[in-house]
Design an enzyme around this catalytic site. Structure first.
Site, mmCIF file in Angstrom:
data_model
loop_
_atom_site.group_PDB
_atom_site.id
_atom_site.type_symbol
_atom_site.label_atom_id
_atom_site.label_comp_id
_atom_site.label_asym_id
_atom_site.label_seq_id
_atom_site.Cartn_x
_atom_site.Cartn_y
_atom_site.Cartn_z
ATOM 1 N N GLU A 94 15.563 6.507 26.081
ATOM 2 C CA GLU A 94 14.168 6.506 25.787
ATOM 3 C C GLU A 94 13.633 5.694 24.723
ATOM 4 O O GLU A 94 14.551 5.556 23.791
ATOM 5 C CB GLU A 94 13.616 8.188 25.450
ATOM 6 C CG GLU A 94 12.374 8.365 25.361
ATOM 7 C CD GLU A 94 11.879 9.898 25.169
ATOM 8 O OE1 GLU A 94 12.762 10.625 25.839
ATOM 9 O OE2 GLU A 94 10.999 10.088 24.365
ATOM 10 N N GLU A 141 17.461 15.598 23.949
ATOM 11 C CA GLU A 141 17.357 15.815 22.684
ATOM 12 C C GLU A 141 17.673 17.085 22.477
ATOM 13 O O GLU A 141 16.793 17.858 21.803
ATOM 14 C CB GLU A 141 15.985 15.477 22.419
ATOM 15 C CG GLU A 141 15.823 13.687 22.372
ATOM 16 C CD GLU A 141 14.480 13.332 21.811
ATOM 17 O OE1 GLU A 141 13.624 14.323 21.207
ATOM 18 O OE2 GLU A 141 14.194 11.984 21.630
HETATM 19 C C1 GAL Z 1 10.694 12.439 22.457
HETATM 20 C C2 GAL Z 1 10.940 13.150 23.623
HETATM 21 C C3 GAL Z 1 9.918 13.216 24.385
HETATM 22 C C4 GAL Z 1 8.426 13.087 23.761
HETATM 23 C C5 GAL Z 1 8.445 11.838 22.903
HETATM 24 C C6 GAL Z 1 7.070 11.426 22.169
HETATM 25 O O1 GAL Z 1 11.574 12.513 21.232
HETATM 26 O O2 GAL Z 1 12.064 13.062 24.151
HETATM 27 O O3 GAL Z 1 9.709 14.296 25.396
HETATM 28 O O4 GAL Z 1 8.092 14.259 23.177
HETATM 29 O O5 GAL Z 1 9.560 12.034 22.066
HETATM 30 O O6 GAL Z 1 7.177 10.345 21.479
#
Ligand code: GAL
Length: 819
Positions: free
Chosen positions: A521, A447
């Site tokens: 993710e 990100e």
């Molecule tokens: C994502 C990020 C993670 C964490 C997560 C929480 O966007 O990559 O590190 O912050 O959100 O939902």
């Protein structure tokens, strides 16, 4: 230093030719020739320094700081008196020992779990470590290297008052050649100043020497750190092994070395061997030798049967072995297909992954090896088959556990950058991890919102990809991006990772049919273990599959989407375990995240069984919530079953409450007016009963129970091994009380110390770490707590006692044994 590559003629030996009739390779490690590895974990003195006030930083600093090799001031000096400093063993995280700091609204603090570290806290952001190390006179002439598996974050290292080096970055391994600075036949003093003022992440990161430290002694002709790469490629009924070995000659005279690579199969038999008998080494040079071997009918590494081979590398000079290194590897075939997902050994495997940060209850970032292994085993129990090391290179023990237990890994570097520092970190990660069969993906980052869709992102990614491929071209490169664009970093990756954004995936796949896709993710579903209603004051969220942040998905939402698209290789849930920091959607007093499928102790939340239902083949049936709702008699309770059964029937004390069909990837649900008793679910596949689960109203907690999990009740008497103890409470009838919250005291006798306690409560401000080894206290949270006990070094019986007001105490005997 240049590394000319040299090729050996291709050399093939069949298994039959190589089962030499000699004795099987001994299970015990062979003598390591000239190499000696001294683990430097025990016996450090520690004190906090100061990030901005020299008078409180033990006099360190000043204008002339770097004007001479010998350090004039402070703890770096060998004669500095540190007797009053605390004595401790590594791994050590000093942040987990600090009290929580209340701060109603502060990004920096909430990211780091409301612990006082960072620019606003100079008095608790620098730590000093000092250690003595006597070297025998016989070490003269050997090369000496100090190796750190990682430290948070910026380190200055001295030996005997002379500056050895500086390392920046909290996650990459690093090493220094200290041959010039160590005195053989004498005592030596190692001093390390660790500065954690600057953070690298938006999550808890800890501080200090939180991973292992070693001194590695070698002969002048030796294999340098992480200097071996063995890349198997499965071809037909065999596998070709491409072996690259660096050999260094750190001496003024030229040398000719013989380099032997011997392959030992999982059963301990030598199955292939090749020797390059004349590796010419100029003074002060390193060469890379390439060798090729073939294995016939290799035993493949797989998730079900993670069998490991060993490459034993022996370097000889004038016939005498001067170095020997054993490298574990696995023979397996991986492939991402744009239309069909991921293949392991020719078979499609759905990536059922989790992202994880690295901290655990009680110990913060300084996670003991046995706890690392237990965490991987817990994930495996749930049906997880892949682990993303978000967002940083992991401790090597995590990968060792993944290799041994059968878990795929997406290995991620911390800094997305082509700066020399970031490339050094990336290189260190790839060099170290390229022989771990569990690793299937190299991730360049996560990100990077400002650059991920821009030409700048592409250029940086190209340089990073080139760096990776030069060291390991056998695994695809990926990146975790949180939008649906193609330009930028995603022009470079081999496999495209989506963070969230399910709405963009179908169109993306259509537009880029040749690019394999997966969910790097997903989810961020929010739950608290054992809670069934939102409680803003105590910062709890119900453990049903009902809460998510704006960018996230419920478990059933994302899984249903991915399960219906076999061209997606699978996805990594945010997160496997809760971690400190990121208390979304709350603020203080919440100190930990709610994203985990397991809590910070590794206790399962109910969603564990949702995933287990759809990720494992055997019947699963799990009923929630618990059935202790005194005061709610007659009121409706939402009852769910996470199950992979076709149908579930619910019964309260013999009274049927109705059966529910279970949709694929769904769950069953009832509204049940509360009455104390036994609520039982019966699961059917077709007409056949295949599973049962029950929750039962219990009496008040009467007795404490201690159970050794993970490695069990026997630990090594090595001063390092750690036992993991689950603490629970039962009522007079012996039933676990799911709401028990007693404040418990723990005491310990014998050769063990309590190093940490936890309970997974996201708003508990009780101390986690137990710096003096016990006694300790901790409340149960929804019936559970955890105690971590480390060997003190001697063999014998360790007795852990737990007591609490109005409860019968519990005594657990552990055994520390010489191994
Ligand atoms: C994502 C990020 C993670 C964490 C997560 C929480 O966007 O990559 O590190 O912050 O959100 O939902």
């Amino acid at each position: 230093m240049s590394m000319p590559a040299r090729s050996s003629p291709f050399f093939a030996l069949t298994l039959a030719a190589l089962v030499l009739g000699g004795p099987a390779f001994a299970a015990a490690p062979a003598p390591s020739a000239g190499r000696e590895v001294v683990l430097l974990d025990p016996g450090w003195r520690f004190a906090l320094g100061h990030a901005s006030d020299r008078s409180r930083d033990w006099g360190f600093g000043g204008d002339m700081e770097f004007s001479t090799i010998k350090h004039w001031n402070g703890p770096a000096r060998p004669d500095f008196k540190d007797d009053a400093w605390r004595l401790l063993d590594l791994p050590h995280d000093w942040v987990v020992e600090l009290p929580f700091v209340a701060a109603p609204a502060s990004d920096e603090l909430d990211y780091h779990g409301f612990k006082p570290v960072g620019q606003a806290f100079p008095a608790t952001s620098v730590g000093w470590y000092r250690r003595h190390l006597a070297l025998p006179a016989s070490d003269a002439g050997r090369r000496l290297a100090l190796e750190f598996d990682g430290a948070f974050r910026d380190c200055l290292v001295w030996v005997n008052g002379a500056l050895v080096g500086r390392h920046e970055g909290g996650y990459a391994p690093f090493a220094f050649d200290v041959t010039d600075l160590m005195e053989c036949g004498r005592d030596n003093v190692i001093a390390v100043r660790v500065d954690a003022t600057r953070a690298e992440g938006w999550f808890y990161e800890g501080a200090g020497l939180y991973r292992h430290v070693r001194l590695v002694k070698t002969a002048p002709v030796h294999v340098p750190k992480d200097g071996i790469a063995v890349a198997p490629s499965v071809a037909g009924r065999g596998a070709d092994l491409a072996i690259r070995t660096s050999v260094a000659n750190d001496a003024a005279r030229p040398a000719v070395a013989a380099l032997e690579s011997r392959i030992v199969d999982p059963a301990g038999r030598t199955v292939a061997r090749f020797t390059d008998s004349s590796v010419a080494l100029a003074p002060w040079s390193t060469v890379e030798v390439r060798q090729a071997l073939r294995l016939d009918d290799p035993v493949l590494w797989s998730l079900e049967s993670p069998r490991l081979y060993r490459l034993v590398t022996t370097v000889r000079v004038a016939g005498a072995a001067v170095d020997e290194v054993t490298t574990r590897f696995g023979v397996r075939d991986i492939r991402f297909d744009p239309g069909q997902g991921f293949f392991l050994n020719g078979r499609r495997v759905q990536i059922n992954g989790v992202c994880c940060h690295q901290d655990h209850a009680g110990v913060g970032a300084a996670v003991p090896d046995s706890v690392q292994r237990w965490r991987i085993a817990r994930l495996k129990e749930m049906g997880v088959n892949a682990y993303r090391t978000s967002h940083n290179p992991p401790a090597p023990e995590i990968l060792e556990a993944c290799d041994e237990l059968g878990m795929l890994v997406m290995d991620e570097t911390r800094l997305f950058s082509s700066s020399p520092l970031a490339l050094e970190h990336l290189e260190a990660m790839v060099r170290r991890d390229r022989n771990n069969p569990s690793v299937i993906l190299w991730s360049l980052g996560n990100e990077e919102e400002d650059v991920q869709g821009a030409p700048l992102g592409r250029r940086v990614a190209e340089t990073m990809a080139r760096t990776v491929k030069a060291l390991d071209a056998t695994r695809p490169i990926t990146y975790a991006s949180n939008s649906g664009y193609y330009e930028g970093i995603n022009q470079v990756v081999d496999v495209r990772g989506f963070n969230y954004h399910m709405d963009a995936i179908d169109a993306y796949h259509k537009a880029h049919p040749a690019l394999p896709l997966f969910g790097s993710e997903i989810a961020s579903t929010l739950t608290t273990r054992g809670e069934y209603a939102r409680d803003d004051a105590r910062t709890y969220l119900p453990a049903y599959d009902t809460n998510k942040p704006a960018w996230g998905e419920l478990a059933a939402e994302w899984w249903t989407f991915y399960a219906a698209r076999p061209w997606l290789a699978g996805a990594f849930i945010w997160t496997g375990f809760d971690y400190r920091g990121e208390p979304t959607p709350f603020q203080w007093p919440c100190i930990s995240s709610h994203f985990g499928i397991l809590d910070t102790c590794g206790f399962a939340k109910d969603l564990f069984w949702y995933y287990k239902s759809w990720w494992t083949p055997d019947p699963v049936l799990h009923l929630l919530p618990h059935w202790n709702w005194r005061g709610r008699e007659g009121k409706p309770i939402e009852v769910w079953a996470f199950t992979n059964c076709d149908e579930v029937a619910l019964v309260l004390d013999g009274k049927p409450l109705g059966a529910r069909r279970v949709a694929p990837n769904g769950h069953a649900e009832w509204q049940v007016p509360y009455a104390p008793g036994r609520l039982e679910a019966v699961g059917y596949k077709g007409d056949r009963e295949v599973a049962r689960d029950a929750v039962e109203t219990t009496g008040p907690a009467a007795r404490i129970v201690l159970t050794a999990v993970g490695p069990g009740s026997r630990i090594g008497a090595d001063g390092r091994d750690v036992a993991i103890i689950t603490v629970s409470a039962v009522d007079a009838a012996g039933r676990a009380v799911p709401t028990a919250d007693a404040d418990l005291a723990f005491d310990i006798k014998g050769p063990g110390r309590i190093i940490g306690v936890g309970n997974g409560n996201p708003s508990s401000h009780e101390p986690d770490a137990v710096p003096d080894g016990g006694p300790a206290r901790r409340r149960l949270f929804n019936g559970l707590a955890q105690v971590l006990v480390r060997s003190r070094g001697g063999a014998g019986e360790i007795t852990l006692t737990a007591s609490g007001a109005g409860l019968a105490p519990a005594v657990l005997t552990l055994r520390a044994e010489a191994r």
